[in-house]
Design a protein around this motif. Structure first.
Motif, short mmCIF file in Angstrom:
data_model
loop_
_atom_site.label_atom_id
_atom_site.label_comp_id
_atom_site.label_asym_id
_atom_site.label_seq_id
_atom_site.Cartn_x
_atom_site.Cartn_y
_atom_site.Cartn_z
N ILE A 164 29.12 -32.10 -58.22
CA ILE A 164 29.58 -32.41 -56.86
C ILE A 164 31.06 -32.09 -56.72
O ILE A 164 31.51 -31.53 -55.71
CB ILE A 164 29.29 -33.89 -56.54
CG1 ILE A 164 27.77 -34.13 -56.45
CG2 ILE A 164 29.96 -34.31 -55.24
CD1 ILE A 164 27.34 -35.59 -56.37
N TYR B 295 26.53 -49.18 -63.71
CA TYR B 295 26.77 -48.09 -62.76
C TYR B 295 26.63 -48.61 -61.33
O TYR B 295 27.51 -48.41 -60.49
CB TYR B 295 25.76 -46.96 -63.03
CG TYR B 295 25.92 -45.76 -62.13
CD1 TYR B 295 26.84 -44.76 -62.42
CD2 TYR B 295 25.13 -45.61 -60.98
CE1 TYR B 295 26.98 -43.65 -61.60
CE2 TYR B 295 25.25 -44.51 -60.15
CZ TYR B 295 26.18 -43.53 -60.47
OH TYR B 295 26.30 -42.43 -59.65
N THR C 259 22.55 -32.18 -60.40
CA THR C 259 23.76 -31.86 -61.17
C THR C 259 23.47 -32.14 -62.65
O THR C 259 22.38 -32.63 -62.99
CB THR C 259 24.97 -32.74 -60.76
OG1 THR C 259 24.71 -34.08 -61.17
CG2 THR C 259 25.25 -32.68 -59.28
N VAL D 293 21.25 -36.07 -56.44
CA VAL D 293 21.76 -34.72 -56.22
C VAL D 293 21.54 -33.96 -57.53
O VAL D 293 21.72 -34.54 -58.62
CB VAL D 293 23.28 -34.76 -55.91
CG1 VAL D 293 23.80 -33.35 -55.65
CG2 VAL D 293 23.57 -35.67 -54.72
N LYS E 65 29.66 -48.90 -58.53
CA LYS E 65 29.65 -48.19 -57.24
C LYS E 65 29.69 -49.19 -56.08
O LYS E 65 30.29 -48.90 -55.04
CB LYS E 65 28.41 -47.29 -57.15
CG LYS E 65 28.41 -46.15 -58.18
CD LYS E 65 29.58 -45.18 -58.01
CE LYS E 65 29.44 -43.93 -58.87
NZ LYS E 65 30.55 -42.99 -58.68
N ASP F 196 41.90 -38.50 -68.78
CA ASP F 196 40.78 -39.43 -68.89
C ASP F 196 41.06 -40.49 -67.83
O ASP F 196 42.04 -41.24 -67.94
CB ASP F 196 40.76 -40.05 -70.28
CG ASP F 196 39.63 -41.05 -70.44
OD1 ASP F 196 39.08 -41.51 -69.42
OD2 ASP F 196 39.29 -41.39 -71.60
N ARG G 150 32.76 -29.38 -62.38
CA ARG G 150 31.32 -29.08 -62.25
C ARG G 150 30.69 -30.01 -61.21
O ARG G 150 31.34 -30.93 -60.70
CB ARG G 150 30.62 -29.26 -63.60
CG ARG G 150 30.64 -30.71 -64.07
CD ARG G 150 30.05 -30.87 -65.44
NE ARG G 150 29.53 -32.22 -65.61
CZ ARG G 150 29.19 -32.78 -66.76
NH1 ARG G 150 29.29 -32.07 -67.87
NH2 ARG G 150 28.72 -33.99 -66.81
N ASN H 274 36.03 -38.68 -57.52
CA ASN H 274 34.65 -38.22 -57.75
C ASN H 274 34.20 -38.42 -59.19
O ASN H 274 33.01 -38.58 -59.44
CB ASN H 274 34.56 -36.74 -57.36
CG ASN H 274 33.30 -36.09 -57.89
OD1 ASN H 274 32.22 -36.28 -57.36
ND2 ASN H 274 33.44 -35.31 -58.97
#
Ligand code: NAD
Length: 240
Positions: free
Chosen positions: A8, A146, A181, A179, A150, A52, A6, A79
């Protein structure tokens, strides 16, 4: 292609298939979506793999299965990613620990492990593309793990770009702003969504296909000289 069922990841899988490539569609718990995507992609030879990505042994198995089904690996796209809300002043110490562990294991260590496994199936011309985030540069007050994961992914890409260049393998990173999503739907529907859209002079957020186009470039033969780069993709947000 991790997290391909699903968002991106799906758009990236569709873009590769439209360009004539065979794709290993990775999912964790959405076999039905992944199978439906595979059935709808143009071309033959696509395959579905499960893992996973926070589990090193599952990652190794997934990459080996993909390599066997495709006859090798030319491109790895890292991703798959998660975001958990864990504002420092609001969560318990246990919740804080859990968010850090799960986020880093998935977004950063999972990507590093997939890279270790994939380079063993790649020859010269191989490509690794990591999907990072604006959060790497701009901070994520509600999800600090997060942002850190990144930023770590950006640094991982730079280190691997140097380490793998002698093997003819290039490593690129895209760092999208917002984005539309499943990850951002709720946020974008809330009153805060208007502020997010207003950040870009285009008055909107990004579309998965726009991220996919940059991933495809970084995966292409032309992208050797982009190795080590982190490409900001945010429709000129944050410039004003
Ligand atoms: P999404 O939630 O639709 O996709 C994330 C994918 O990762 C899902 O398919 C999910 O199943 C998979 N995943 C999560 N944890 C996993 C695990 N432990 N093992 C295997 N798979 C796992 O969201 P998206 O927006 O399509 O996100 C794709 C990537 O783009 C993520 O890395 C995300 O951090 C990044 N990103 C998204 C945005 C945005 O605004 N949507 C912005 C910047 C970066």
């Amino acid at each position: 292609m991790t997290g391909a069922s699903r968002g991106i990841g799906r758009a990236v899988a569709e873009a590769f298939a439209a360009a004539g490539d065979r794709v290993a569609i990775h999912h964790r718990d959405s076999r039905e979506l992944a199978e439906r995507l595979r059935a709808g992609l143009p071309g033959d030879g696509h395959t579905v793999v499960r893992a996973d990505v926070a589990d090193p042994e599952q990652v190794r198995r997934m990459v080996d299965e993909a390599a066997e089904a495709l006859g090798g690996i030319d491109v790895l796209v890292n991703n798959a990613g998660v975001f958990f809300d864990h504002p420092i002043t609001e969560v318990s110490y246990q919740e804080w620990q859990d968010a850090w562990r799960r986020t880093l294991d998935t977004n950063l260590v999972g990507a590093a492990n997939a890279a270790w496994c994939a380079v063993r199936h790649m020859g010269p011309g191989g490509r690794i593309v990591n999907v990072s985030s604006r959060g790497a540069f701009r901070g994520e007050p509600d999800g600090p793990a997060y942002g850190a994961s990144k930023a770590g992914l950006n640094a991982l890409g730079q280190s691997l770009a140097i380490a793998l260049a002698p093997h003819g393998i290039a490593v690129g990173t895209v760092a999208p702003g917002f984005v539309e999503t499943d990850m951002t739907n709720e946020h974008l529907k809330s009153p805060r969504g208007d502020a997010v859209r207003a950040q870009s002079p285009f008055g909107r957020v990004g579309r998965p296909e726009e991220i996919a186009a940059a991933v495809l470039y970084l995966a292409s033969p032309a992208a050797e000289w982009t190795s080590g780069a982190v490409i900001d993709l945010n429709g000129a947000s944050y410039l004003r």
